[in-house]
Design a protein around this motif. Sequence first.
Motif, short mmCIF file in Angstrom:
data_model
loop_
_atom_site.label_atom_id
_atom_site.label_comp_id
_atom_site.label_asym_id
_atom_site.label_seq_id
_atom_site.Cartn_x
_atom_site.Cartn_y
_atom_site.Cartn_z
N SER A 65 -2.91 -6.92 -4.69
CA SER A 65 -2.52 -8.34 -4.75
C SER A 65 -1.60 -8.55 -5.94
O SER A 65 -1.54 -7.74 -6.86
CB SER A 65 -3.74 -9.26 -4.86
N ASN A 107 -7.17 -2.42 -1.73
CA ASN A 107 -6.75 -3.81 -1.79
C ASN A 107 -5.69 -3.93 -2.87
O ASN A 107 -5.85 -3.38 -3.96
CB ASN A 107 -7.92 -4.74 -2.18
N ASN A 163 -12.96 -4.26 3.12
CA ASN A 163 -13.00 -3.17 2.13
C ASN A 163 -14.09 -3.41 1.09
O ASN A 163 -14.83 -2.50 0.72
CB ASN A 163 -11.65 -3.02 1.44
N HIS A 165 -9.18 -7.29 3.48
CA HIS A 165 -9.59 -7.05 2.09
C HIS A 165 -11.09 -7.25 1.93
O HIS A 165 -11.77 -6.50 1.23
CB HIS A 165 -8.81 -7.95 1.14
N PHE A 191 -8.86 -11.93 -2.13
CA PHE A 191 -9.31 -10.79 -1.35
C PHE A 191 -10.38 -11.22 -0.34
O PHE A 191 -10.37 -10.81 0.82
CB PHE A 191 -9.89 -9.69 -2.24
N HIS A 195 0.83 -1.21 0.00
CA HIS A 195 0.00 0.00 0.00
C HIS A 195 0.86 1.26 0.00
O HIS A 195 0.40 2.33 -0.36
CB HIS A 195 -0.91 0.00 1.22
#
Length: 164
Positions: A106, A104, A128, A125, A119, A79
Motif C-alpha cells: 500500500s 500486501n 492474506n 488483502h 488492507f 507486487h
Amino acid sequence: MKALTRIAIPLLLLFTLIALAGCSDSNDEKNPDMVLEMVDLINAERSANSLPALTHNLDLSHVAQLHADDMVARNFLGHVNPDGHDYFWRVTDAGIAYAGLGENVSAGHFNMKAAHDAFMLSPAHRDNILQVAAQEVGVGIAQGVPNSDYGQSFYVCVLFLQRD
C-alpha cells in the motif's frame, strides 16, 4: 618502499573501515516501531478471528523492506517491480524456503493504522491477513518523497509466509 607500504596498508584499512561505517546493515529495520505496530495490528486482527498470531520473521522483513524502498525509489506501487520480479522471486532470491506466500502493498497512508484499515477493506488483502495457513510475517516501511505519486505517505510491504 617498505616505509610506503607501512603507511599505505594502514591507510587502506582505515579508508575501508570508514566506508563500511557509512553503509547500513540491510537487515536493520528503518522503522522498527512502525514495523512492530503493523505486526501487532495484524496479530490483533487474527486474534479477533480466532487465528494464531504470526511470528515476526526478520529475514522476511528484510525482503519486504527492500521492496518498500524500491517502490519509493522507482515511484511505483505493486507486487511486480519494473524489472518484472514478483514477491515469489524476491523471497526465493533471499534464500527463504516457503510452502505458501502472500503479499500486501500500500501507499497513500500516513500511519500504520490507516494502512492496516485499508488492507482490511480489501478482500484480497484481508484474506492474506486472515490466511489460516500463514505462520510468519515480514514488514517493510518506507516514507515516500514529495514528488512521488503518493507524496510523503508510507509505502508498506507485508509478506505472509507458510513454512509447511
